[in-house]
Every structure is written in C-alpha cells, then in structure tokens.
Design a protein around this motif. Structure first.
Motif, mmCIF file in Angstrom:
data_model
loop_
_atom_site.group_PDB
_atom_site.id
_atom_site.type_symbol
_atom_site.label_atom_id
_atom_site.label_comp_id
_atom_site.label_asym_id
_atom_site.label_seq_id
_atom_site.Cartn_x
_atom_site.Cartn_y
_atom_site.Cartn_z
ATOM 1 N N ALA A 50 1.128 -1.122 -0.079
ATOM 2 C CA ALA A 50 0.083 0.000 -0.154
ATOM 3 C C ALA A 50 1.000 1.079 -0.006
ATOM 4 N N GLY A 51 1.836 1.080 0.796
ATOM 5 C CA GLY A 51 2.987 2.579 0.719
ATOM 6 C C GLY A 51 3.489 2.531 0.057
ATOM 7 N N TYR A 52 3.284 4.390 -0.465
ATOM 8 C CA TYR A 52 4.344 4.859 -1.729
ATOM 9 C C TYR A 52 5.033 6.042 -1.337
ATOM 10 N N GLU A 53 5.055 6.093 -0.224
ATOM 11 C CA GLU A 53 5.469 7.911 0.315
ATOM 12 C C GLU A 53 7.596 7.679 -0.916
ATOM 13 N N THR A 54 7.397 6.509 -1.944
ATOM 14 C CA THR A 54 8.985 6.333 -2.437
ATOM 15 C C THR A 54 8.566 6.850 -3.938
ATOM 16 N N ILE A 55 7.505 7.319 -4.367
ATOM 17 C CA ILE A 55 6.913 7.439 -5.885
ATOM 18 C C ILE A 55 6.564 8.606 -5.649
ATOM 19 N N ASP A 56 7.011 9.901 -6.345
ATOM 20 C CA ASP A 56 6.295 10.644 -6.915
ATOM 21 C C ASP A 56 5.291 10.591 -7.887
ATOM 22 N N LEU A 57 4.202 11.243 -6.987
ATOM 23 C CA LEU A 57 3.002 11.077 -8.104
ATOM 24 C C LEU A 57 2.597 11.926 -8.823
ATOM 25 N N ASP A 58 3.130 12.896 -8.264
ATOM 26 C CA ASP A 58 3.123 14.232 -9.490
ATOM 27 C C ASP A 58 4.028 13.983 -11.139
ATOM 28 N N ALA A 59 5.353 14.024 -10.537
ATOM 29 C CA ALA A 59 6.692 13.760 -11.501
ATOM 30 C C ALA A 59 5.762 12.434 -12.951
ATOM 31 N N CYS A 60 5.292 11.227 -12.152
ATOM 32 C CA CYS A 60 4.668 10.034 -12.637
ATOM 33 C C CYS A 60 3.118 10.588 -12.944
ATOM 34 N N THR A 61 2.889 11.592 -13.039
ATOM 35 C CA THR A 61 1.545 11.693 -13.909
ATOM 36 C C THR A 61 1.899 12.837 -14.729
ATOM 37 N N ARG A 62 2.781 13.870 -14.388
ATOM 38 C CA ARG A 62 3.766 14.485 -15.684
ATOM 39 C C ARG A 62 4.197 13.644 -16.861
ATOM 40 N N ALA A 63 5.513 12.375 -16.625
ATOM 41 C CA ALA A 63 5.741 11.603 -17.192
ATOM 42 C C ALA A 63 4.820 10.575 -18.048
ATOM 43 N N GLY A 64 4.046 10.528 -17.786
ATOM 44 C CA GLY A 64 2.839 9.626 -18.457
ATOM 45 C C GLY A 64 2.605 8.372 -17.693
ATOM 46 N N VAL A 65 3.157 8.036 -16.609
ATOM 47 C CA VAL A 65 3.047 7.281 -15.855
ATOM 48 C C VAL A 65 1.816 6.427 -14.705
ATOM 49 N N VAL A 66 1.232 5.444 -15.026
ATOM 50 C CA VAL A 66 -0.005 5.381 -13.788
ATOM 51 C C VAL A 66 0.778 4.590 -12.577
#
Length: 353
Positions: A96-112
């Motif tokens: 469940a944890g995702y603190e090591t994943i930059d969600l905003d950066a992933c969204t900008r890069a097209g990564v779900v």
C-alpha cells in the motif's frame, strides 16, 4: 543499460515487458514472500525479468525497454527517473505504501501508479491485533522464563487486561477500521484520528474521531496505521510521547518514520510509557547495539508480522491484476493518479505501443 532477454516468455508474447525490483525477489522469480504467481503474466504473453541491481535509486537506463515495473520494496521513483523513461507507463506497488514514488512526477511523465491497499487490509489488521495482545500479555518474556526455568519470575510480568481500556488508532483508514472491527469484542473504547476527521465506517463502528492530542492523552494503547507523508513523518515525537499515559503502550505497524526513534527509546528507558510493539523501524533494521533490543516491555518483529500465505496470494494477485489490466488497455483498480489518463504523455506512450 538494458535488461537481459528474459527466459520467462510466451510464444504469443505481446512484447509487453515487466521489470521486478530485486530487493526481495531473486533472479529466478522466487521471493522471500513465497510464490508470487508470475506465471500469470507469461500466460497472457507478458514478459518479466528481475532487475539486475538493487538500490534505493536505480539508473533510468534499467527501464529503457520496460513497460511496467513491479516495485516490491522501497525503490524510489522521482522526476529524475521517470522523466528519462520514455517507454515506462506503469509502476505497480506490491503493498500500500507509496511514499517513495513521486505521484506528480509520474503523472507528468505519463506513468500510472497502482497499489494494493485492499489486499493488505486483513493481514495487517490481524498483525496489529497480534502485536497488541502479545504485548499486553507479556508473551515473549513469559515464553523466555519458561525456557530458562525462571517460573518464579512470572509474578513480575502480569498482563494488562483490555476490558474498559481505550484503544486509539492513528490513521483511521481501511486497516484502522478493520482493527476496530476485530477489537470490537474486547469491550474497549475505540478512538480514531485521520486527516479528514470524518469516516462513515467509524460512525458505523461507534468509533469517535478525535484530534491526535486527545487520542494520545486518553488511550491505553496507541496504534499507528497511518500512511507516511511529509505531515505524518515524525508525528510521534518527544512532545507526543509526553502526552501519553505512563501506563500506555505504543504499537506501530505503519511506517518506522512515523516515530522519532530517539524520543521513543528515551521514553522507554525512562519508563515514561509502559511499552511498545514495533513491526517497523527507523532506521530499519535497528542497529545491533540499540538498547531497545534488550527491553522486556518491547515486542519486536522484523517488518514481517503480516507475512502470511494469504498475504502473498492476495497482494501478488492484486498487483499482477493491475499489471495485466494496464497491459490490456483496461483501467486497473487502486490507481493513485487517475488524472494521468488524460495527459498527452500517457496518450503518446499508449499510441507508441
């Protein structure tokens, strides 16, 4: 750097490739968690390979020929990585944890980005209950005194009854709600706290949501199940610990960084709280000379209390289901950044596949 040609392919492969982080998975796909069911990917024509290196931050080149990555532990994915991975379109978190994943950066890069919160709920909540009961009943020191023929010491290790006591759940989400449900038969008062201060499930279970300060002051057991965010990092610090009763116990099955370890160690050594149950730590693992390791009023587990056969089956199934869904052009469950599907970056990656 590119991945070696995987040995685990299907004759009718679609060319979709999945990388698996190597922190708890061996090159042949075997895992400390047991069988992760990678054959389900091969059956759908999806290739998979375990990454050749294990580090908190991996070279972007590892993902040059990868469509998705299954993140088993705490590998970091920030803008520096995802902006340089033109093919990568999916990060699937095992857990469940995702603190090591930059969600905003992933969204900008097209990564779900997906995770598996529902799959871990029961295993983590039962782990929390196990920790609470084991701690309150002094299970470890009592086991030790029998093995060492010190039966006379049992009078010094009476347990603490739960009836009429108060359990405070910090981070009252799906896991916290399940703990409240499981502990409902112990005739305890249950308090909770969360970011919104609202919860339909809390209302249904008769759990009062209160501010953190009030929860700490009233609770006989403080249970941490909160997600790690900038706001929750170090939330149980020296000041928070002074608010707890001297007879209260702290149990952490969330993230180690929720607690200031130095402050907790001092509180335990000075008997300012009654004890602690810890499945997670900061640092992790604890240093071998940490005084916490020698305390009888502390119950410890190596970030593995929830590792069961059912945990492996449910979490791996949820994570692989998400990978298959995205690979087949469907929406997966538990998408953390659904806005990604509207980005031009995502549309370009899908069109190029």
């Amino acid at each position: 750097m590119t991945l070696a040609e995987p040995a685990h392919t299907n004759a009718h492969t679609s060319g979709y490739r999945v990388a698996v982080t190597a922190d708890v998975v061996r090159p042949d796909g075997s895992s400390v968690h047991g069988d992760l069911g990678f054959q389900r990917l091969a059956e759908r024509g999806i290739d998979w390979s375990v990454l050749p290196g294990d580090a908190p931050v991996l070279p972007p080149e590892y993902f040059d020929e990868v469509d998705a990555v299954l993140v088993m532990g705490h590998t970091h994915f920030d803008a520096e990585t995802v902006d340089r991975t033109p093919r990568l379109r999916h990060i699937a978190r095992f857990g469940a944890g995702y603190e090591t994943i930059d969600l905003d950066a992933c969204t900008r890069a097209g990564v779900v980005v997906t995770n598996t919160p529902t799959a871990i709920r029961r295993t983590l909540s039962t782990a929390a209950v196990t920790m609470i009961l084991g701690l309150m009943h002094n299970v470890v020191p009592k086991d030790r005194m029998v093995r060492e023929s010190r039966w006379a010491d049992r009078e010094h290790f009476r347990g603490v009854g739960l009836e009429g006591r108060t359990l405070g759940i910090v981070g009252f989400g799906s896991v916290g709600a399940d703990v409240a449900h499981l502990m409902g038969n112990f005739d305890m008062t249950i308090l909770g706290t969360n970011r919104s201060g609202k919860s339909t499930v809390a209302d249904e279970l008769g759990v009062a949501l209160v501010p953190l300060e009030e929860l700490l002051e009233r609770s006989d057991v403080v249970l941490l199940t909160a997600a790690l965010t900038p706001e929750t990092t170090g939330m149980i610090d020296a000041e928070a610990l002074t608010r707890m009763k001297s007879t209260a116990f702290l149990v952490n099955v969330g993230r180690g960084k929720l607690v200031d370890t130095d402050a907790l160690r001092e509180a335990l050594l000075e008997n300012r709280i009654a004890g602690a149950g810890l499945d997670v730590f900061d640092p992790e693992p604890l240093l071998p000379d940490d005084p916490i390791l020698g305390l009888d009023n502390v119950l410890l587990s190596p970030h593995a209390l929830g590792w069961t056969d059912q945990f492996t089956e449910s979490v791996s199934t949820a994570a692989l289901d998400a990978i298959v869904a995205i690979a087949e052009g469907r929406r997966a469950d538990s998408v953390l950044n659904p806005e990604v599907f509207e980005t031009e970056a995502w549309k370009r990656k899908v069109a190029a596949s």
